[in-house]
Design an enzyme around this catalytic site. Structure first.
Site, PDB file in Angstrom:
ATOM      1  N   HIS A   9      56.049 -17.318  50.898  1.00  0.00           N
ATOM      2  CA  HIS A   9      56.582 -17.299  52.265  1.00  0.00           C
ATOM      3  C   HIS A   9      55.884 -18.337  53.144  1.00  0.00           C
ATOM      4  CE1 HIS A   9      53.013 -15.420  54.013  1.00  0.00           C
ATOM      5  NE2 HIS A   9      52.998 -14.586  52.975  1.00  0.00           N
ATOM      6  N   GLU A  79      52.569  -7.827  48.810  1.00  0.00           N
ATOM      7  CA  GLU A  79      51.264  -8.467  48.641  1.00  0.00           C
ATOM      8  C   GLU A  79      50.211  -7.424  48.241  1.00  0.00           C
ATOM      9  OE1 GLU A  79      49.380 -10.658  47.746  1.00  0.00           O
ATOM     10  OE2 GLU A  79      49.106 -12.118  49.367  1.00  0.00           O
TER      11      GLU A  79
END
Length: 203
Positions: A9, A79
């Site tokens: 990202h 994550e």
């Protein structure tokens, strides 16, 4: 599966400042949005048999801005849960824990929303995603996070999760995993978007 494209990202405020960002759901910065749009040449004109994105806003917005509108949200792409180190920089952690290194020393438990994970637990999630990718008929794309994708790369190569430390990964970059003589290899890693040819996979 033929190839697996990994998109990290774009920049967030915390990634810019070096703060560990696990489950805190932050938006992209203006630079992060620009990085995400810059990844579009990697997906324009390509067909992916499987397109997965982390539930995090920063990953979903990156996928959208890159032109991946049909991604399936995959919780296993979250994550690393940094537990009690969520939102804290390495330098600050080392003020009370000298020489601390995530890949060697792990994290401490946090609150109910941030219980923390070991490298092995992140690796188990990566293994599940790899199994899904391997079952796909064609190309696969994943949109996720820095430490997570580093663990996934290690597991792709048959290495322990902790060996993700060997694969630095910056925001707004792409990587590709694939095969050579049927053996898993890294085809590209931490590549800046400007090297991605428009309309076709980078070589």
């Amino acid at each position: 599966m033929k190839q697996m494209t990994l998109l990290r990202h774009g920049e967030t405020e915390w990634s810019r400042d070096g703060r560990h960002t696990g489950r805190t759901d932050l938006p992209l910065t203006a630079k992060g949005e620009e990085q995400a749009r810059g990844l579009a040449p990697l997906v324009v004109g390509r067909t992916f048999d499987l397109a997965l994105v982390s539930p995090a806003l920063r990953a979903r917005d990156t996928a959208r801005l890159a032109g991946l509108d049909a991604c399936e949200t995959e919780p296993d792409l979250w994550e690393w849960d940094y537990g009690g180190y969520e939102g804290i920089t390495t330098a600050t952690i080392r003020e009370s824990r000298a020489g601390w290194y995530l890949w060697r020393d792990g994290v401490v438990p946090g609150d109910a929303e941030h219980p923390g994970e070991s490298a092995a637990q992140v690796g188990a999630r990566a293994d599940r995603v790899i199994a899904r990718a391997m079952a796909a008929e064609g190309d696969v794309v994943l949109v996720a996070h820095g430490h997570y994708l580093r663990v996934l790369c290690a597991r792709w190569l048959g290495l322990p999760p902790e060996d993700g430390r060997l694969f630095r990964l910056d925001t707004g970059t792409y990587s590709r995993l694939g095969f050579e003589h049927d053996e898993p290899v890294v085809l590209a890693w931490n590549a800046p978007l400007e090297t991605a040819p428009v309309g076709r996979a980078p070589v």
